[in-house]
Scaffold this motif. Structure first.
Motif, PDB file in Angstrom:
ATOM      1  N   GLN A  97       0.706  -0.985  -0.306  1.00  7.67           N
ATOM      2  CA  GLN A  97       0.024  -0.330  -0.133  1.00  7.67           C
ATOM      3  C   GLN A  97       1.265   1.583  -0.117  1.00  7.67           C
ATOM      4  O   GLN A  97      -0.225   2.183  -0.874  1.00  7.67           O
ATOM      5  N   GLN A  98       1.660   1.288   0.505  1.00  9.61           N
ATOM      6  CA  GLN A  98       3.028   2.299   0.769  1.00  9.61           C
ATOM      7  C   GLN A  98       3.576   2.890  -0.433  1.00  9.61           C
ATOM      8  O   GLN A  98       3.126   3.973  -0.527  1.00  9.61           O
ATOM      9  N   ILE A  99       3.851   1.164  -1.481  1.00 13.41           N
ATOM     10  CA  ILE A  99       4.655   1.839  -2.207  1.00 13.41           C
ATOM     11  C   ILE A  99       3.619   2.569  -3.779  1.00 13.41           C
ATOM     12  O   ILE A  99       3.605   3.274  -4.826  1.00 13.41           O
ATOM     13  N   TYR A 100       2.345   1.656  -3.211  1.00 14.44           N
ATOM     14  CA  TYR A 100       0.641   2.209  -4.562  1.00 14.44           C
ATOM     15  C   TYR A 100       0.573   3.663  -4.181  1.00 14.44           C
ATOM     16  O   TYR A 100      -0.192   3.946  -5.213  1.00 14.44           O
ATOM     17  N   SER A 120      -0.334   8.247  -9.708  1.00 16.73           N
ATOM     18  CA  SER A 120      -0.126   8.588 -11.072  1.00 16.73           C
ATOM     19  C   SER A 120       0.751   7.646 -11.807  1.00 16.73           C
ATOM     20  O   SER A 120       0.361   7.656 -13.236  1.00 16.73           O
ATOM     21  N   GLU A 121       2.152   7.122 -11.768  1.00 18.73           N
ATOM     22  CA  GLU A 121       3.350   6.356 -12.393  1.00 18.73           C
ATOM     23  C   GLU A 121       1.908   4.858 -12.813  1.00 18.73           C
ATOM     24  O   GLU A 121       2.307   4.244 -14.074  1.00 18.73           O
ATOM     25  N   ILE A 122       1.732   4.333 -11.867  1.00 21.32           N
ATOM     26  CA  ILE A 122       1.186   2.964 -11.522  1.00 21.32           C
ATOM     27  C   ILE A 122      -0.519   3.336 -12.990  1.00 21.32           C
ATOM     28  O   ILE A 122      -0.185   2.191 -13.271  1.00 21.32           O
ATOM     29  N   GLN A 123      -0.823   4.365 -13.103  1.00 26.76           N
ATOM     30  CA  GLN A 123      -1.973   4.509 -13.946  1.00 26.76           C
ATOM     31  C   GLN A 123      -1.411   5.044 -15.444  1.00 26.76           C
ATOM     32  O   GLN A 123      -2.463   4.052 -16.481  1.00 26.76           O
ATOM     33  N   GLN A 124      -0.938   4.227 -15.506  1.00 27.38           N
ATOM     34  CA  GLN A 124       0.471   4.005 -16.899  1.00 27.38           C
ATOM     35  C   GLN A 124       0.545   2.605 -16.605  1.00 27.38           C
ATOM     36  O   GLN A 124       0.774   2.676 -18.355  1.00 27.38           O
ATOM     37  N   LEU A 125       0.743   1.637 -16.180  1.00 27.84           N
ATOM     38  CA  LEU A 125       1.251  -0.064 -16.300  1.00 27.84           C
ATOM     39  C   LEU A 125       0.123  -0.101 -16.233  1.00 27.84           C
ATOM     40  O   LEU A 125      -1.042  -0.416 -15.995  1.00 27.84           O
ATOM     41  N   HIS A 126       0.716  -2.039 -17.164  1.00 29.45           N
ATOM     42  CA  HIS A 126      -0.474  -2.726 -16.228  1.00 29.45           C
ATOM     43  C   HIS A 126      -0.477  -3.264 -15.945  1.00 29.45           C
ATOM     44  O   HIS A 126      -1.510  -4.136 -14.812  1.00 29.45           O
ATOM     45  N   ALA A 127       0.554  -3.225 -15.632  1.00 27.86           N
ATOM     46  CA  ALA A 127       1.031  -4.269 -14.277  1.00 27.86           C
ATOM     47  C   ALA A 127       2.030  -3.873 -13.622  1.00 27.86           C
ATOM     48  O   ALA A 127       3.303  -3.676 -14.380  1.00 27.86           O
ATOM     49  N   ILE A 128       2.455  -3.972 -12.680  1.00 24.19           N
ATOM     50  CA  ILE A 128       3.701  -4.621 -12.063  1.00 24.19           C
ATOM     51  C   ILE A 128       3.515  -5.187 -10.391  1.00 24.19           C
ATOM     52  O   ILE A 128       2.575  -5.687  -9.601  1.00 24.19           O
ATOM     53  N   GLN A 129       4.888  -5.740 -10.562  1.00 21.19           N
ATOM     54  CA  GLN A 129       4.877  -6.902  -9.476  1.00 21.19           C
ATOM     55  C   GLN A 129       6.041  -6.368  -8.454  1.00 21.19           C
ATOM     56  O   GLN A 129       7.089  -5.699  -9.100  1.00 21.19           O
ATOM     57  N   LEU A 130       6.230  -6.360  -7.107  1.00 19.79           N
ATOM     58  CA  LEU A 130       6.414  -5.833  -5.847  1.00 19.79           C
ATOM     59  C   LEU A 130       7.171  -6.882  -5.177  1.00 19.79           C
ATOM     60  O   LEU A 130       6.571  -7.834  -5.051  1.00 19.79           O
ATOM     61  N   SER A 131       8.268  -7.214  -4.487  1.00 13.37           N
ATOM     62  CA  SER A 131       8.997  -8.101  -3.627  1.00 13.37           C
ATOM     63  C   SER A 131       9.726  -6.813  -3.134  1.00 13.37           C
ATOM     64  O   SER A 131      10.905  -6.273  -2.804  1.00 13.37           O
ATOM     65  N   LEU A 132       9.219  -6.841  -1.294  1.00 15.41           N
ATOM     66  CA  LEU A 132       9.691  -5.878  -0.607  1.00 15.41           C
ATOM     67  C   LEU A 132       9.933  -6.089   0.645  1.00 15.41           C
ATOM     68  O   LEU A 132       9.166  -6.657   1.253  1.00 15.41           O
ATOM     69  N   LYS A 133      11.428  -5.960   1.005  1.00 17.32           N
ATOM     70  CA  LYS A 133      11.228  -6.763   1.452  1.00 17.32           C
ATOM     71  C   LYS A 133      12.221  -6.181   3.068  1.00 17.32           C
ATOM     72  O   LYS A 133      12.958  -4.302   2.510  1.00 17.32           O
ATOM     73  N   LEU A 134      12.954  -6.255   3.945  1.00 19.92           N
ATOM     74  CA  LEU A 134      13.454  -5.959   4.966  1.00 19.92           C
ATOM     75  C   LEU A 134      15.254  -6.012   4.551  1.00 19.92           C
ATOM     76  O   LEU A 134      14.999  -7.256   4.954  1.00 19.92           O
ATOM     77  N   PRO A 135      15.798  -5.282   5.480  1.00 12.54           N
ATOM     78  CA  PRO A 135      17.537  -5.551   5.321  1.00 12.54           C
ATOM     79  C   PRO A 135      17.255  -6.672   6.234  1.00 12.54           C
ATOM     80  O   PRO A 135      17.133  -6.338   7.828  1.00 12.54           O
ATOM     81  N   GLU A 136      17.986  -8.232   5.956  1.00  9.76           N
ATOM     82  CA  GLU A 136      17.594  -8.952   7.011  1.00  9.76           C
ATOM     83  C   GLU A 136      19.446 -10.014   6.397  1.00  9.76           C
ATOM     84  O   GLU A 136      19.247 -10.181   5.350  1.00  9.76           O
TER      85      GLU A 136
END
Length: 85
Positions: free
Chosen positions: A61-64, A69-85
């Motif tokens: 949700q934070q990234i969305y 505005s950029e996501i509206q121009q795309l068809h698909a976005i794939q996210l891999s969001l992690k903490l440093p570990e």
């Protein structure tokens, strides 16, 4: 600046330890949403302390919100969001 550059610049505000923004549009040629010569499908891999205490849903949700505005121009976005570990 192209859309990949804009996305990268916005994501850098989260001070990532690692960031990859990949245009995967060419992998989707012939599929729904693909537009030849345009960025339609991207993959983001990011590691950031900003995700501490957040669920996977909250990270997405934070990234969305950040890239609304950029996501509206795309068809698909794939996210891999992690903490440093």
């Amino acid at each position: 600046m192209d859309i990949i550059g804009i996305i990268r610049t916005k994501l850098l505000t989260l001070q990532p330890h690692h960031l990859e923004v990949q245009d995967e549009s060419s992998k989707h040629a012939g599929h729904s949403g693909h537009k030849p010569g345009q960025v339609t499908h991207i993959r983001i891999t990011m590691v950031s302390d900003q995700f501490k205490g957040q669920t996977s849903l909250q990270r997405h949700q934070q990234i969305y919100q950040l890239l609304a505005s950029e996501i509206q121009q795309l068809h698909a976005i794939q996210l891999s969001l992690k903490l440093p570990e």
